[in-house]
Design an enzyme around this catalytic site. Structure first.
Site, mmCIF file in Angstrom:
data_model
loop_
_atom_site.group_PDB
_atom_site.id
_atom_site.type_symbol
_atom_site.label_atom_id
_atom_site.label_comp_id
_atom_site.label_asym_id
_atom_site.label_seq_id
_atom_site.Cartn_x
_atom_site.Cartn_y
_atom_site.Cartn_z
ATOM 1 N NE ARG A 192 6.283 -2.041 -9.805
ATOM 2 C CZ ARG A 192 7.508 -2.025 -10.351
ATOM 3 N NH1 ARG A 192 7.984 -0.932 -10.926
ATOM 4 N NH2 ARG A 192 8.260 -3.103 -10.315
ATOM 5 C CE1 TYR B 92 -11.991 12.014 2.389
ATOM 6 C CE2 TYR B 92 -9.667 11.398 2.286
ATOM 7 C CZ TYR B 92 -11.008 11.044 2.391
ATOM 8 O OH TYR B 92 -11.345 9.724 2.507
ATOM 9 C CG ASP C 284 -9.035 16.625 -3.558
ATOM 10 O OD1 ASP C 284 -9.889 16.249 -4.389
ATOM 11 O OD2 ASP C 284 -8.754 15.975 -2.536
ATOM 12 C CE LYS D 40 -14.517 9.335 -2.056
ATOM 13 N NZ LYS D 40 -13.675 10.375 -1.521
#
Ligand SMILES: *Cc1c(COP(=O)(O)O)cnc(C)c1O
Length: 404
Positions: free
Chosen positions: A53, A105, A177, A202
């Site tokens: 983690r 977004y 972004d 993406k």
């Protein structure tokens, strides 16, 4: 790491990220470390990694490669683009103010709005291309200014250098972004931003088979803070996803080149087509923000939106007739996709808000893949012809009835 060499280009570094780092067998591609934990050397003597983690060798290779591509001090790999956004928001103080674009977004819009409704943060959604509105919002002293450029679905480009300078005057941290362009076509840190966010789902992974995210920080201090929060929240990415994404990243530069070439070609084709009402693509000189795109980007991207004539029936038929564009949400994969924002990606946006955002029922968005441009253009052409044919039959129907 064998790949760290300031004399080679970032593209070459991306291709070679993690190559020949295996010391045990000399494997060319890096091994996948799925292990959740790592043994200590000795009592009170941890190794570089202790628990996945907080840190994992496979994930670290991807983080390093992305940090270099964006020109940052380091990066955090997260489980999704949304968890990357959630991570950045942790930098706000309790009730701290965030200035976000009114057309950001949808998932980010929902996150920011929900957190503000719960009183966790304060958010102003502003049209950042409206200078008066931007100045007014900056005077309310936001701690973070969030930029997303180009915007979705109308591809409006925001001047990152200009907004960053104005935001820094007020002491804000600037986040960009960069999902729509990738570091190959736009490098926000060099333009003045402090943090870059990606949905690696993406272009970075590029093969529509991983959901992931990344946050890249300009300074070591920011990176340390982000790493601490990512471990604390438990939103770091899985090693397997990291290896897949690293594999996608190796071809990013060549993929983007083809994506961009294909997109410009199709945008020019669509712009002259009689069945098309308007085309939104920052690479066309007719686009309202072409100048800024040309100045701050090294590529125009591969998302095109356009409005077709004939209303929603024409849109439905057009998307049905296409053979090489799958009707699907998301973007950035090697395969071409078509999406109807009003009923798909932006369906949750209230009708009046859709109208202000310019999302009409005849608007379509395509994510241009890396297939042959001629094939893609021929596919659009045959779909347009079927729509025209259908419309001319419908137009003739009344006269047919009359003749009976
Ligand atoms: C997809 C996307 C996100 C969210 O990323 P996920 O990986 O789907 O969580 C954020 N910003 C932009 C611009 C996106 O396209």
């Amino acid at each position: 790491m064998s790949t760290h060499n300031p004399d080679i280009s970032s593209q070459t570094q991306a291709v070679r990220a993690g190559i020949e780092t295996d010391t045990q067998h000399g494997a060319i591609t890096p091994p996948l470390y799925l292990s959740s934990n790592f043994s200590f050397h000795d009592f009170n003597e941890p190794r570089q990694y202790d628990y996945t983690r907080s840190g994992n060798p496979t994930r670290e290779l991807l983080a390093d490669a992305l940090a270099k591509l964006e020109g940052g001090a380091g990066a955090v790999i997260t489980s999704s683009g949304m968890s990357a956004a959630l991570l950045v928001i942790q930098l706000l103080k309790s009730g701290g103010r965030l200035l976000a674009p009114h057309d950001c977004y949808g998932g980010c819009f929902r996150l920011f709005k929900s957190l503000s409704e719960k009183g966790v943060i304060t958010v102003d959604f502003v049209d950042q291309s409206d200078e008066a509105a931007l100045t007014e919002a900056l005077n309310r002293h936001p701690e973070i200014v969030w930029i997303e450029t180009p915007s979705n679905p109308l591809l409006r480009v925001i001047d990152v250098a200009k907004v960053s300078a104005l935001a820094h005057e007020k002491g804000a941290t600037v986040v960009v972004d960069n999902t729509f362009l990738s570091p190959i076509s736009q490098q926000p840190l060099a333009l003045g931003a402090d943090i870059v966010v990606h949905s690696t789902t993406k272009y970075i992974n590029g093969h529509s088979d991983v959901v992931g995210g990344a946050v890249i920080g300009k300074t070591p201090e920011l990176v340390e803070d982000l790493k601490w929060w990512a471990n604390t929240l438990g939103i770091t990415g899985a090693p397997f996803d990291s290896l897949f994404t690293l594999r996608g990243l190796r071809t990013l530069d060549v993929r983007i080149e083809r994506h961009n070439q294909n997109a410009l070609c199709l945008a020019e084709y669509l712009e002259q087509h009689p069945q098309v009402e308007s085309v939104y693509y920052p690479g066309l000189p007719s686009h309202p923000t072409y100048e800024i795109a040309n100045k701050q980007q090294t590529g125009f991207g591969a998302i095109i939106s356009f409005k077709i004539k004939g209303g929603v029936e024409a849109v439905a038929q057009f998307s049905r007739e296409l053979r090489l564009f799958s009707l699907a949400e998301s973007l950035g994969g090697v395969e071409s996709l078509i999406c109807h924002p009003a009923t798909m990606t932006h369906a949750a946006v209230a009708p009046e808000d859709q109208k202000t955002a310019g999302i009409t029922e005849n608007l379509l968005r395509i994510s241009v893949g890396i297939e042959s441009a001629e094939d893609l253009q021929a596919d659009l052409q045959q779909a347009f012809e079927k729509v025209v044919h259908n419309q001319s039959i419908q137009a003739k129907e009344p006269s047919l009835e009359n003749s009976l």
